[in-house]
Write a protein that holds these residues in place. Structure first.
Motif, PDB file in Angstrom:
ATOM      1  N   GLU A  85      84.074 109.843 -42.136  1.00  0.00           N
ATOM      2  CA  GLU A  85      84.236 109.010 -41.021  1.00  0.00           C
ATOM      3  C   GLU A  85      82.384 109.402 -40.775  1.00  0.00           C
ATOM      4  N   ALA A  86      82.559 110.802 -40.021  1.00  0.00           N
ATOM      5  CA  ALA A  86      81.094 111.501 -39.897  1.00  0.00           C
ATOM      6  C   ALA A  86      79.744 111.265 -40.721  1.00  0.00           C
ATOM      7  N   GLU A  87      79.843 110.464 -42.013  1.00  0.00           N
ATOM      8  CA  GLU A  87      79.059 110.007 -42.916  1.00  0.00           C
ATOM      9  C   GLU A  87      79.228 108.802 -42.431  1.00  0.00           C
ATOM     10  N   LEU A  88      80.033 108.256 -42.341  1.00  0.00           N
ATOM     11  CA  LEU A  88      79.826 106.657 -42.053  1.00  0.00           C
ATOM     12  C   LEU A  88      78.446 106.619 -40.371  1.00  0.00           C
ATOM     13  N   ASP A  89      79.105 107.860 -39.577  1.00  0.00           N
ATOM     14  CA  ASP A  89      78.539 107.855 -38.348  1.00  0.00           C
ATOM     15  C   ASP A  89      77.165 107.906 -37.969  1.00  0.00           C
ATOM     16  N   HIS A  90      76.814 109.000 -39.700  1.00  0.00           N
ATOM     17  CA  HIS A  90      75.015 109.404 -39.948  1.00  0.00           C
ATOM     18  C   HIS A  90      74.303 108.126 -40.459  1.00  0.00           C
ATOM     19  N   ALA A  91      75.630 107.544 -41.549  1.00  0.00           N
ATOM     20  CA  ALA A  91      75.418 106.140 -42.192  1.00  0.00           C
ATOM     21  C   ALA A  91      74.466 104.924 -40.964  1.00  0.00           C
ATOM     22  N   ARG A  92      75.387 105.290 -39.750  1.00  0.00           N
ATOM     23  CA  ARG A  92      75.038 104.073 -38.999  1.00  0.00           C
ATOM     24  C   ARG A  92      74.378 104.058 -37.660  1.00  0.00           C
ATOM     25  N   LYS A  93      73.901 105.474 -37.745  1.00  0.00           N
ATOM     26  CA  LYS A  93      72.654 106.124 -36.945  1.00  0.00           C
ATOM     27  C   LYS A  93      71.187 105.616 -37.654  1.00  0.00           C
ATOM     28  N   GLN A  94      71.330 106.584 -39.087  1.00  0.00           N
ATOM     29  CA  GLN A  94      70.640 106.492 -39.220  1.00  0.00           C
ATOM     30  C   GLN A  94      69.838 104.698 -40.426  1.00  0.00           C
ATOM     31  N   ALA A  95      70.846 103.416 -40.033  1.00  0.00           N
ATOM     32  CA  ALA A  95      70.381 102.397 -40.031  1.00  0.00           C
ATOM     33  C   ALA A  95      69.717 102.011 -38.069  1.00  0.00           C
ATOM     34  N   ALA A  96      70.030 102.638 -37.285  1.00  0.00           N
ATOM     35  CA  ALA A  96      69.671 102.612 -36.346  1.00  0.00           C
ATOM     36  C   ALA A  96      68.331 102.385 -36.197  1.00  0.00           C
ATOM     37  N   VAL A  97      67.886 103.791 -36.588  1.00  0.00           N
ATOM     38  CA  VAL A  97      66.338 104.277 -36.553  1.00  0.00           C
ATOM     39  C   VAL A  97      66.006 103.133 -37.841  1.00  0.00           C
ATOM     40  N   ALA A  98      66.529 102.522 -38.876  1.00  0.00           N
ATOM     41  CA  ALA A  98      65.379 102.056 -39.586  1.00  0.00           C
ATOM     42  C   ALA A  98      65.017 100.380 -39.353  1.00  0.00           C
ATOM     43  N   ASP A  99      66.402 100.137 -38.002  1.00  0.00           N
ATOM     44  CA  ASP A  99      66.050  98.783 -37.683  1.00  0.00           C
ATOM     45  C   ASP A  99      65.095  99.484 -36.709  1.00  0.00           C
ATOM     46  N   ALA A 100      65.007 100.428 -35.451  1.00  0.00           N
ATOM     47  CA  ALA A 100      63.799 100.533 -34.694  1.00  0.00           C
ATOM     48  C   ALA A 100      62.682 100.332 -35.512  1.00  0.00           C
ATOM     49  N   THR A 101      62.102 101.402 -36.108  1.00  0.00           N
ATOM     50  CA  THR A 101      61.009 101.693 -37.614  1.00  0.00           C
ATOM     51  C   THR A 101      60.869  99.831 -37.781  1.00  0.00           C
ATOM     52  N   ALA A 102      61.639  98.906 -38.413  1.00  0.00           N
ATOM     53  CA  ALA A 102      61.188  98.220 -38.793  1.00  0.00           C
ATOM     54  C   ALA A 102      60.162  96.741 -37.790  1.00  0.00           C
ATOM     55  N   ARG A 103      60.983  96.971 -35.950  1.00  0.00           N
ATOM     56  CA  ARG A 103      60.829  96.297 -35.565  1.00  0.00           C
ATOM     57  C   ARG A 103      59.571  96.551 -34.478  1.00  0.00           C
ATOM     58  N   GLU A 104      59.065  98.114 -35.527  1.00  0.00           N
ATOM     59  CA  GLU A 104      57.845  98.742 -34.549  1.00  0.00           C
ATOM     60  C   GLU A 104      56.175  98.134 -35.237  1.00  0.00           C
ATOM     61  N   ALA A 105      56.903  98.200 -36.533  1.00  0.00           N
ATOM     62  CA  ALA A 105      56.330  98.133 -38.009  1.00  0.00           C
ATOM     63  C   ALA A 105      56.051  96.543 -38.046  1.00  0.00           C
ATOM     64  N   CYS A 106      56.771  96.348 -37.795  1.00  0.00           N
ATOM     65  CA  CYS A 106      56.262  94.071 -37.961  1.00  0.00           C
ATOM     66  C   CYS A 106      55.368  93.851 -36.389  1.00  0.00           C
ATOM     67  N   LEU A 107      55.632  94.683 -35.276  1.00  0.00           N
ATOM     68  CA  LEU A 107      55.120  94.266 -34.488  1.00  0.00           C
ATOM     69  C   LEU A 107      53.624  94.326 -34.225  1.00  0.00           C
ATOM     70  N   MET A 108      52.980  95.723 -34.471  1.00  0.00           N
ATOM     71  CA  MET A 108      52.338  96.127 -35.128  1.00  0.00           C
ATOM     72  C   MET A 108      51.521  95.429 -36.493  1.00  0.00           C
ATOM     73  N   ALA A 109      52.289  94.080 -37.492  1.00  0.00           N
ATOM     74  CA  ALA A 109      51.272  93.868 -38.160  1.00  0.00           C
ATOM     75  C   ALA A 109      51.475  92.577 -37.484  1.00  0.00           C
ATOM     76  N   ASP A 110      51.940  92.336 -36.287  1.00  0.00           N
ATOM     77  CA  ASP A 110      51.975  90.662 -36.185  1.00  0.00           C
ATOM     78  C   ASP A 110      50.652  91.025 -35.169  1.00  0.00           C
ATOM     79  N   HIS A 111      50.561  92.106 -34.694  1.00  0.00           N
ATOM     80  CA  HIS A 111      49.353  92.523 -33.780  1.00  0.00           C
ATOM     81  C   HIS A 111      47.820  92.247 -35.006  1.00  0.00           C
ATOM     82  N   ALA A 112      47.932  93.220 -35.835  1.00  0.00           N
ATOM     83  CA  ALA A 112      46.976  93.489 -37.286  1.00  0.00           C
ATOM     84  C   ALA A 112      46.329  91.857 -37.298  1.00  0.00           C
ATOM     85  N   GLY A 113      47.607  91.351 -37.172  1.00  0.00           N
ATOM     86  CA  GLY A 113      47.049  89.712 -38.050  1.00  0.00           C
ATOM     87  C   GLY A 113      46.223  88.698 -36.774  1.00  0.00           C
ATOM     88  N   ARG A 114      46.914  89.431 -35.341  1.00  0.00           N
ATOM     89  CA  ARG A 114      45.947  88.647 -34.649  1.00  0.00           C
ATOM     90  C   ARG A 114      44.256  88.942 -34.996  1.00  0.00           C
TER      91      ARG A 114
END
Length: 377
Positions: A85-114
């Motif tokens: 259960e702890a490993e599952l919770d850890h995986a979920r939190k890592q996935a949340a970090v990955a989601d946030a990182t992906a949103r940030e990277a894609c926003l920066m990519a949009d800005h760089a494109g413009r």
């Protein structure tokens, strides 16, 4: 006088003695050709699950007891799995970090494109330097690559959640269908292990669906070729000797079962036609089946025990008190009745005790009333 008395005495002592026989009158009724199981069959459940966890561990939760009714998807048992259960919770939190990182990277990519688009327009008008233009285009390309990498990392995070969740699910047993808990082998705190391949062990939970009961019965290989799915069947259970249940053949095994010191048989499955709501039907009850191959009604029939192997019968004539050895033509038959196509009329009395010594056409006979009364009882 002495000679005359001796003559009559000799005639009295040497007179023909009638053979006592049992008889039954041929009647009009239904005759069925049928086959029956060679050994006792059994009531079985079409949906029965011997449940055990996929991994070994200590029982943490036991949510059911023997005899409990459960619904599909209900929790039955869970093993200690806090580490998973702890490993599952850890995986979920890592996935949340990955989601946030992906949103940030894609926003920066949009800005760089413009930015790259603006620098491209200025470059066409010769309003910006070549280095600024190339730098903006490179940053846009790098931003798109970073966005794709972040999206891939997000997918990895979700896959890790699936893996961790699957590991947790291996420690939990849920009811695969609604039913009754037949057995529970284990208590909270005990260690259980899955069955090794090829070595059956006691299930932790034995679950039976009582709405899917049927009869499995062995049929001699000689008779099996006549059976087809959908044939009408009569079922009798030792637990209910006074009742006959109607059924229908569902399937015939595609192979012959060979067992040492036993006749070769084919297993058939028979479904009950009517709901067993008024009967406490249990899995494992011994059962017998009679499969009706063909039936004819309103035909002349005699007891099958009265038919000789050569197709003849003995008819008792009450008027003369003698037997008649008569040829017959038989039709359908079973262990109880045989259809007579020719040779016997309804109402004629046929001899059922055909093993009596001295039986022959033309001999004197008398009805054994005591034996007939005993047979009727």
């Amino acid at each position: 006088m002495l000679l005359l008395g001796g003559y009559f005495g000799y005639a009295y002592l040497s007179r023909e003695k009638p053979i006592p026989v049992s008889v039954k009158a041929a009647d009009v009724g239904t005759v069925e050709a049928m086959v029956a199981n060679t050994r006792a069959g059994s009531v079985k459940a079409r949906r029965r699950a011997m449940l055990a966890p996929a991994v070994g561990g200590r029982i943490a939760t036991l949510s059911v007891q023997k005899g409990d009714e459960v619904e599909a998807g209900q929790l039955l048992i869970s093993l200690w799995n806090k580490d998973l259960e702890a490993e599952l919770d850890h995986a979920r939190k890592q996935a949340a970090v990955a989601d946030a990182t992906a949103r940030e990277a894609c926003l920066m990519a949009d800005h760089a494109g413009r930015q790259a688009e603006r620098q491209t327009e200025l470059w066409k008008k010769r309003s910006t330097s070549e280095s600024s233009y190339e730098e903006a285009v490179a940053e846009a390309a790098a931003g798109r690559a970073a966005c794709l990498a972040a999206e891939a990392q997000r997918a990895v995070g979700r896959a890790r959640i699936d893996v961790a969740s699957a590991m947790v699910e291996r420690t939990i047993i849920l009811a695969p269908f609604a039913g009754i808990v037949a057995e529970v082998n284990g208590e909270v705190g005990e260690f259980v292990t899955p069955s090794p391949p090829g070595i059956p062990t006691l299930p932790v939970v034995d679950l039976i669906n009582m709405d899917s009961l049927y009869v499995a019965a062995p049929i001699d290989e000689i008779d099996a070729a006549q059976i087809r799915p959908g044939m009408e069947t009569r079922i009798t259970l030792d637990a209910f000797p006074q009742r006959v249940f109607l059924g229908k053949t569902r399937s015939i095994s595609p192979y012959v079962l060979e067992q040492a010191k036993q006749a070769r048989t084919v297993e058939i499955e028979v479904d009950f036609l009517a709901p067993m709501e008024d009967v406490n039907l249990l899995v494992g009850y011994s059962a017998d089946v009679e499969i009706i191959l063909e039936a004819r009604s309103q035909v002349v029939r005699i007891p099958s025990e009265s038919l000789l192997r050569d197709g003849h019968v003995y008819i008792f004539n009450p008027a003369t008190g003698r037997l008649e050895y008569r040829k017959t033509k038989a039709g359908l038959g079973n262990w109880q009745f045989t259809e007579i196509l020719e040779g016997v009329a309804a109402g004629e009395q046929v001899v059922t005790t055909i093993d009596r010594e001295g039986l022959a056409g033309g001999v004197a006979a008398a009805i054994d009333r005591q034996e007939d009364q005993a047979a009727e009882k």
